[in-house]
Design an enzyme around this catalytic site. Structure first.
Site, mmCIF file in Angstrom:
data_model
loop_
_atom_site.group_PDB
_atom_site.id
_atom_site.type_symbol
_atom_site.label_atom_id
_atom_site.label_comp_id
_atom_site.label_asym_id
_atom_site.label_seq_id
_atom_site.Cartn_x
_atom_site.Cartn_y
_atom_site.Cartn_z
ATOM 1 N N TYR A 155 -1.111 -0.592 10.397
ATOM 2 C CA TYR A 155 -1.203 -0.817 8.957
ATOM 3 C C TYR A 155 0.019 -0.254 8.248
ATOM 4 C CZ TYR A 155 -3.342 -1.312 4.349
ATOM 5 O OH TYR A 155 -3.600 -1.675 3.054
ATOM 6 N N SER A 212 0.840 -1.195 0.000
ATOM 7 C CA SER A 212 0.000 0.000 0.000
ATOM 8 C C SER A 212 0.868 1.235 0.000
ATOM 9 C CB SER A 212 -0.899 0.028 1.235
ATOM 10 O OG SER A 212 -1.558 1.278 1.354
#
Length: 219
Positions: free
Chosen positions: A142, A126
């Site tokens: 994350y 990501s």
């Protein structure tokens, strides 16, 4: 016809990978903890009960594959828990590392015997794992786990290049899935771009961090 294995395949980006690959005539092995009616309807091979944080489950997957050669391994399984500084959840941070970073490496290491010269290894990371691009903070587990995943991908690109295996580290864009509360572009648009990046991947470009749209992203 190439053989693709996709983890986290029961929904969102993973299921869309399966749909588009099946549609273009490739062989698809969809790996997930549990299937979904939408995945079952695609007519691809589905391997359920696979928790990538479990050594035993991943070993079971290896046994089921029985040495089947893979042209492309797509590590798509991942979780997102938004964790701000004011409400740090260390168990949640640890869980994201277990799935996003360690689980991805576990699957990759276990399936290396199924890859050979000309195979491709894909890590779905990501942009939130870009240190340079972090302009808003937060999302501790994350962001941290995706940085770790991308670093694993970079190391794998060096270690696997002599074997003729190319590695891509890919950001799908902001995609409308349950993980993003259905905010962003349609999965079909994202996966279309991702497959173009995979198709174009060579040993000369191995280890690159790409956006689905072809932009090279900063680390």
């Amino acid at each position: 016809m190439a053989t693709y294995l996709i983890t986290g395949a029961n929904g969102g980006i993973g299921r869309e990978y399966c749909r588009q690959l099946k549609q273009r005539g490739d062989e698809v092995i969809a790996v997930c903890r549990s299937s979904s009616p939408e995945l079952d309807q695609l007519g691809v091979r589905v391997e359920t009960g696979i928790d990538i944080t479990s050594d035993a489950a991943v070993a079971d997957l290896v046994s089921r594959l029985d040495g089947k050669p893979l042209d492309v391994l797509i590590n798509n399984a991942g979780i997102l828990q938004s964790i701000p500084l004011e409400h740090l959840d260390f168990d949640g941070i640890r869980r994201q590392f277990e799935v996003n970073a360690i689980g991805t490496l576990r699957v990759t290491a276990a399936l290396l015997p199924n890859l050979s010269q000309g195979s491709k290894l894909i890590l779905m990371t990501s942009r939130m794992g870009s240190i340079e691009d972090n302009t808003s903070g937060g999302s501790y587990g994350y962001r941290m786990s995706k940085v770790a995943m991308s670093m694993a991908g970079k190391s794998l690109s060096h270690d696997l290049k002599p074997r003729g295996i190319a590695v891509a580290i890919l950001h799908p864009g902001l995609v409308s899935t349950p993980m993003t509360h259905h905010t962003g572009i349609p999965p079909a648009e994202s996966v279309g771009g991702l497959l173009q990046r995979i198709d174009d991947l060579t040993l000369e470009t191995t280890g690159t961090f790409w956006h689905a749209n072809g932009e090279v992203l900063p680390w």
